[in-house]
Design an enzyme around this catalytic site. Structure first.
Site, PDB file in Angstrom:
ATOM      1  CG  ASN A  96      -1.706   1.397   1.421  1.00 56.45           C
ATOM      2  OD1 ASN A  96      -2.687   1.510   0.830  1.00 56.45           O
ATOM      3  ND2 ASN A  96      -1.250   2.278   2.387  1.00 56.45           N
ATOM      4  CD  GLU A  97      -1.448   5.814   0.361  1.00 56.35           C
ATOM      5  OE1 GLU A  97      -1.101   6.288   1.377  1.00 56.35           O
ATOM      6  OE2 GLU A  97      -2.828   6.091   0.241  1.00 56.35           O
ATOM      7  CD  GLU A 154      -6.155   4.325   0.556  1.00 54.98           C
ATOM      8  OE1 GLU A 154      -6.325   5.388   1.117  1.00 54.98           O
ATOM      9  OE2 GLU A 154      -5.387   3.493   1.018  1.00 54.98           O
TER      10      GLU A 154
END
Length: 499
Positions: A172-173, A292
């Site tokens: 994630n990110e 997201e």
């Protein structure tokens, strides 16, 4: 009155809507899990501690997939801590959100909740503090029937059948300096390639999502996507996009113009994916997972007051207003207009944390953003038609901004055609017309309008119906020509039905 002409043909198709475009997100953050979907002491809880009132509202949204367990949380996540007897599960410091995670709700409980919510799981693996071996082990625990260490461990924990999770996020990110174990693009591209390769060797039926840059505004944007895909193109199926919008400047016209920015963002990422495909002489398109997206800013100041190392505090609890609902509608329309490449999307998040659903000890209610999501999720299934609209523009920081965002979805099985249209003009109605003579035998079934005189109007537990849609629009179809007046600052759903 401003006028707009919508042009559409049933023969010019963008693509089929992947139902997963209407996904959402549950992270171990704030009260999303504890007091959100899980609260054993609540009078609303079932025998497993799942909140039945929340389950009902989630089912009404018709959410096909939910991303779990993060988010920033996943970059420090030890999935083994969340399984087995609850009495043996450790309380752990979570550096992502400066809280203590009790692990009383874990992987298996989430899979049980998913079944009750009538949704699937999009599982994320930790490529921050962990790596390839851990990614392989959690997949074995979840998807292998039995006969191996981790699959038999799942059975020992009481879940005989495999969870059979098909969609997996590879971290994630990972370009974010706030992320535990954040990496350079090359470092992440290599570990994503090797984790993806090992996972697909174990279960060739899964699909994987590589991390794009954390947002369009990151200095790494663009070069990150290119470098990462050059390393892991063969092992991944999707590239993620994340973006949140705010109205700190309290300029509603600029705020609603963010749909233009979102459209530009999607187009740019598609270009990078196709560039890598060309450089690789590849055969497959990398599809997009906008996993997201939302409005997020109302809770920023109050979150600064939260005491560190507490358990599930009131964190990121934005109270949404009517203009937020308008932008959410516009963002969903924008993604639908790219349905040929945006195949997965996750409204972040689902309950309490920047969410359409809120809870208290006395009930659950729908925030303003619940309604556009519900309407588009339930009525926006089928084939997206190439939708052009002649409409006046206004100038924003993103360039020429049309007063109307619109898309048309045709469902041949149900014999419906649905027009979604958001009027951004704050002062004037807009007269919308369309030549729909191709759809012979159709009639206007409904014209739902979501509007309010106050852009800042909110829904609360005491006043949950302050901002709600009403089937009171004036759309008419006469000799195949559609006419409708779209109220100023409104989201409209016009459904035509055959017969």
């Amino acid at each position: 009155m401003k006028k707009a002409a919508l042009h559409v043909s049933k023969y010019f198709k963008v693509g089929e809507v992947d139902d997963r475009l209407y996904g959402s997100f549950i992270e171990h953050l704030g009260r999303a899990v504890y007091e959100g979907i899980y609260q054993p002491e609540s009078p609303f809880a079932d025998e497993q501690g799942m909140r039945k009132d929340v389950l009902k509202l989630v089912q009404q949204l018709n959410v096909p997939i939910v991303r779990y367990p993060g988010g920033n949380f996943v970059s420090g996540y030890r999935w083994e801590d969340s399984v087995g007897p609850k009495a043996n599960r450790p309380k752990k410091i979570d550096l992502a959100w400066s809280v203590v995670e009790t692990n009383q709700f874990g992987l298996n409980e989430f899979m049980d909740w998913s079944k009750k919510a009538e949704t699937e799981c999009m599982m994320a693996v930790n490529l921050g503090t962990r790596g390839i071996e851990d990614a392989k082990n959690i997949l074995e625990y979840c998807n292998i029937k039995g006969g191996s260490y981790y699959s038999d461990l799942r059975r020992e924990h009481g879940w005989e059948a495999p969870h059979d999770i098909k969609l997996w996020c590879l971290g994630n990110e990972m370009d974010g300096p706030w992320q535990e174990g954040h990496k350079t693009a090359y470092e992440y591209g290599r570990i994503a390639a090797e984790a993806g390769r090992a996972m697909k060797m174990l279960d060739p039926t899964i699909e994987t999502v590589a991390c794009g840059s954390s947002s369009l505004t990151m200095p790494t944007f663009g070069t990150w996507e290119d470098t990462v895909l050059m390393e892991c193109y063969d092992q991944v199926d999707y590239l993620s996009l994340h973006q949140y919008y705010n109205n700190h400047a309290d300029n509603s016209e600029e705020f609603l113009a963010n749909t233009v920015a979102m459209d530009q963002f999607i187009t740019q990422v598609i270009s990078i994916c196709d560039s890598v495909k060309a450089k690789k002489r590849g055969k497959k398109d990398i599809q997009l997972s906008f996993d997201e997206w939302n409005v997020w800013y109302h809770s920023n100041e109050q979150d600064k007051q939260i005491e560190r190392w507490t358990q599930h505090p009131h964190q990121l609890e934005d109270v949404y207003n009517f203009e937020d609902a308008l932008l959410v509608a516009g963002m969903m329309i924008t993604m639908l207009r790219h349905a040929d490449r945006v195949k997965v999307a996750c409204l972040a998040q689902l309950v309490n944390v920047i969410a359409p659903i809120m809870t208290s000890d006395t009930g659950a209610w729908k925030q303003t953003i619940y309604y556009p999501f519900e309407l588009i999720s339930n009525l926006g299934r089928g084939t997206v038609l190439h939708t052009e609209i002649d409409v006046p523009f206004y100038e924003s920081q993103h360039g020429d901004t049309p007063y109307i965002d619109s898309v048309v979805v045709m469902n041949e099985e149900k014999e419906t055609v649905t027009v979604f249209a958001m009027n951004k003009c704050l002062t004037e109605e807009i007269d919308l017309s369309a030549d729909l003579r191709q759809f012979e035998g159709y009639r206007v079934d409904q014209h739902i309008v979501l509007t309010h005189t106050d852009l800042k109007a909110e829904n609360t537990e005491d006043q949950p119906n302050n901002v709600v849609p009403r089937n009171n629009g004036n759309a008419k179809l006469d000799s195949g020509r559609l006419n409708a007046v779209l109220p100023n600052q409104s989201f409209n759903v016009i459904t035509l039905k055959k017969g």
